[in-house]
Enzyme design. Structure first.
Site, PDB file in Angstrom:
ATOM      1  N   GLY A  12       0.794  -1.223   0.000  1.00 12.64           N
ATOM      2  CA  GLY A  12       0.000   0.000   0.000  1.00 12.64           C
ATOM      3  C   GLY A  12       0.829   1.277   0.000  1.00 12.64           C
ATOM      4  N   GLY A  63      -3.539  -5.832  -3.653  1.00 12.52           N
ATOM      5  CA  GLY A  63      -4.428  -5.022  -2.827  1.00 12.52           C
ATOM      6  C   GLY A  63      -5.061  -3.916  -3.656  1.00 12.52           C
ATOM      7  N   GLY A  64      -4.476  -2.736  -3.594  1.00 15.65           N
ATOM      8  CA  GLY A  64      -5.025  -1.551  -4.261  1.00 15.65           C
ATOM      9  C   GLY A  64      -5.462  -1.769  -5.707  1.00 15.65           C
ATOM     10  N   SER A  79       2.200  -3.517  -3.673  1.00 15.21           N
ATOM     11  CA  SER A  79       2.165  -2.525  -4.754  1.00 15.21           C
ATOM     12  C   SER A  79       2.391  -3.132  -6.135  1.00 15.21           C
ATOM     13  CB  SER A  79       3.168  -1.398  -4.481  1.00 15.21           C
ATOM     14  OG  SER A  79       2.863  -0.748  -3.249  1.00 15.21           O
TER      15      SER A  79
HETATM   16  P1  PGA Z   1      -1.104  -3.560  -2.174  1.00 20.78           P
HETATM   17  O1  PGA Z   1      -1.514  -4.679  -1.077  1.00 20.78           O
HETATM   18  O2  PGA Z   1      -1.142  -4.247  -3.514  1.00 20.78           O
HETATM   19  O3  PGA Z   1      -2.135  -2.501  -2.023  1.00 20.78           O
HETATM   20  O4  PGA Z   1       0.273  -3.122  -1.832  1.00 20.78           O
HETATM   21  C1  PGA Z   1      -1.092  -6.013  -1.201  1.00 20.78           C
HETATM   22  C2  PGA Z   1      -1.609  -6.819  -0.050  1.00 20.78           C
HETATM   23  O5  PGA Z   1      -1.632  -6.305   1.075  1.00 20.78           O
HETATM   24  O6  PGA Z   1      -1.996  -7.993  -0.221  1.00 20.78           O
END
Ligand code: PGA
Length: 250
Positions: A172, A233-234, A212
């Site tokens: 994130g 995540g995002g 990310s």
């Molecule tokens: P992110 O989160 O892709 O937003 O960095 C990944 C996750 O926590 O599984």
């Protein structure tokens, strides 16, 4: 290497009322992807997600479960409850749960065993903080997390477990691990698995990278020999971005 799996981790985003249409969008957008496509959603979104994914290639997962079968655990959700709904995957030991919800290597092990016993596919998360990376103890720490997560799990079951390597400093934050940094740890994880189980079966395990991951870096990360997909995540909150990541698997 392992079977490629790209899984979305919605976290505490999206409403139940938005879920059906969004999963339908994901189903459309990810058609023809050469990997397994999974959406892991909050408990309250699981029912509409399963309804929308029915009959399609998209699988649905939860973001947590309890390790006991049933009983006086207010606010908790069991493996049987998830299976009864048609859930197929479950994220275990995400760093946010380790940080905010007292998840430990021990509860991760108990939950992984319970998920396997009940026929759910666990996505077990491991990862180091920036401090730990700078102290040069990343691989020691990850090896302990893996060994504890897999304690008491026989080889035949272990292969069903998906491992997600998620450096906490990359989650994130927009700071992705370089593909070499990610490959170094994912390759290290495969060596630990070879030690725990066998040289020959280690390549069959699916090891994801998460932190990310986005359309612009997914192909580079997943081109590495020990990275068999991603936990997103995002970028899993926008169907086109999530689909672009699934299409980066070649
Ligand atoms: P992110 O989160 O892709 O937003 O960095 C990944 C996750 O926590 O599984």
């Amino acid at each position: 290497m392992g079977k490629y799996i790209v899984a979305g981790n919605w976290k505490m985003n999206k409403l139940p009322s938005e879920t059906y249409n969004y999963v339908k969008e994901v189903v459309e957008a990810t058609k023809g992807s050469k990997c397994e496509v999974v959406c892991c959603t909050p408990f309250v979104c699981l029912a509409p997600a399963i309804e929308a994914a029915k009959g399609s290639h998209v699988k649905i997962g939860a973001e947590n479960l309890h390790f006991e079968d049933k009983g006086a655990f207010t606010g908790e959700v069991s493996a049987d409850m998830l299976r009864d709904m048609g859930v197929e995957y479950v994220i275990i030991g995400h760093s946010e749960r380790r940080q905010y919800n007292n998840e430990t290597d021990e509860t991760v092990n108990l939950k992984t065993k319970k998920a396997l016993e009940k026929g759910l596919i666990p996505i077990v998360c491991v990862g180091e903080t920036l401090e730990q990376r700078e102290a040069g103890i990343t691989m020691d720490l990850i090896a302990i997390q893996i060994k504890k997560a897999f304690a008491g799990i026989p080889a035949a079951d272990a292969k069903k477990v998906i491992i997600a390597y998620e450096p906490i400093w990359a989650i994130g934050t927009g700071k992705t691990a370089t593909s070499d940094q990610a490959e170094e740890v994912c390759g290290g994880i495969r060596k630990v698995i070879a030690e725990l189980y066998c040289e020959k079966c280690a390549p069959e395990f699916t090891i994801q990278y998460g932190g990310s991951m986005k359309p612009s870096n997914a192909a580079e990360l997943m081109s590495k020999p020990d990275i068999d997909g991603g936990l997103i995540g995002g970028a899993s909150l926008v169907a086109a971005d999530f689909a672009a990541i699934t299409k980066a698997v070649e």
